[in-house]
Design a protein around this motif. Structure first.
Motif, PDB file in Angstrom:
ATOM      1  N   GLN A   1       0.832  -1.205   0.000  1.00  0.00           N
ATOM      2  CA  GLN A   1       0.000   0.000   0.000  1.00  0.00           C
ATOM      3  C   GLN A   1       0.871   1.262   0.000  1.00  0.00           C
ATOM      4  OE1 GLN A   1      -3.040  -0.258  -0.822  1.00  0.00           O
ATOM      5  NE2 GLN A   1      -4.380  -0.759   0.876  1.00  0.00           N
TER       6      GLN A   1
ATOM      7  N   VAL B   1      -9.318  -9.204  -4.427  1.00  0.00           N
ATOM      8  CA  VAL B   1      -9.048  -7.809  -4.111  1.00  0.00           C
ATOM      9  C   VAL B   1      -9.830  -6.915  -5.064  1.00  0.00           C
ATOM     10  CG1 VAL B   1      -6.783  -8.127  -3.051  1.00  0.00           C
ATOM     11  CG2 VAL B   1      -6.946  -7.789  -5.528  1.00  0.00           C
TER      12      VAL B   1
ATOM     13  N   ILE C   1      -9.408  -3.340  -6.776  1.00  0.00           N
ATOM     14  CA  ILE C   1      -8.355  -2.372  -7.098  1.00  0.00           C
ATOM     15  C   ILE C   1      -8.928  -1.312  -8.024  1.00  0.00           C
ATOM     16  CG2 ILE C   1      -6.142  -2.078  -8.309  1.00  0.00           C
ATOM     17  CD1 ILE C   1      -5.306  -4.797  -7.288  1.00  0.00           C
TER      18      ILE C   1
ATOM     19  N   ALA D   1      -3.078  -9.344  -5.369  1.00  0.00           N
ATOM     20  CA  ALA D   1      -2.746  -8.011  -5.880  1.00  0.00           C
ATOM     21  C   ALA D   1      -1.364  -7.948  -6.514  1.00  0.00           C
ATOM     22  CB  ALA D   1      -2.841  -6.983  -4.753  1.00  0.00           C
TER      23      ALA D   1
ATOM     24  N   ILE E   1      -5.398  -0.286  -3.822  1.00  0.00           N
ATOM     25  CA  ILE E   1      -6.066  -1.496  -3.359  1.00  0.00           C
ATOM     26  C   ILE E   1      -7.133  -1.039  -2.375  1.00  0.00           C
ATOM     27  CG2 ILE E   1      -5.834  -3.736  -2.224  1.00  0.00           C
ATOM     28  CD1 ILE E   1      -2.801  -3.566  -3.025  1.00  0.00           C
TER      29      ILE E   1
END
Length: 161
Positions: A19, A58, A60, A90, A107
């Motif tokens: 992140q 995930v 995104i 991811a 994300i």
């Protein structure tokens, strides 16, 4: 049933690192002149990729190539067979997005997706310890609009892990 993995301190640290790298990349893109689009291999990344079975997913978002001033991100819903943690879903997608010219990659959370081809159902639920809970209603909308699962019943819930 897929093998279960318990999120641990290492996975949380790796998710936070991913992140932070995306945040840094986004800030660098905001502060630099627009790069030439010819530097990227531009092709459309499928907005939805869901492996058959029950796996982590995930959500995104990213700004599309040559349209980064539109301020409307494209949304991706991806699951991956064999992913131990949400970051494992991811991690392979992010470099592909970058190489294709997508910017401001974020994300937005995770959960689980059950795709049962025999019953034509997709269930979106749960959360990610590393990235937080995804907006499952948005994920459902993206799956339905993708046209990849015509005839499937797609549902979502914030219940479960």
């Amino acid at each position: 049933m897929s093998e279960e993995y318990t999120t641990n301190a290492h996975d949380l640290a790796e998710a936070a690192k991913l992140q932070a790298q995306l945040e840094q990349d986004s800030n660098a893109n905001d502060n630099s002149p627009s790069s030439s689009s010819s530097a990227h291999h531009q092709y459309r990344i499928p907005s939805v990729s869901i492996d058959s079975g029950a796996y982590k997913y995930v959500l995104i978002t990213a700004l599309t190539p040559n349209n980064s001033h539109n301020n409307k991100p494209e949304v991706f819903v991806h699951s991956k067979r064999g992913a131990q943690y949400h970051r494992n879903v991811a991690e392979p997608l992010i470099p592909i997005l970058k190489q294709s010219g997508y910017t401001d990659i974020r994300i937005k959370g995770g959960g689980r997706i059950l795709r049962c081809d025999d019953d034509h159902i997709i269930k979106i639920f749960g959360y990610s310890y590393g990235f937080g809970q995804a907006d499952h209603a948005l994920a459902k909308d993206v799956v339905e609009k993708s046209g990849k699962f015509v005839g499937y019943t797609v549902t979502w819930s914030n219940d479960g892990y």
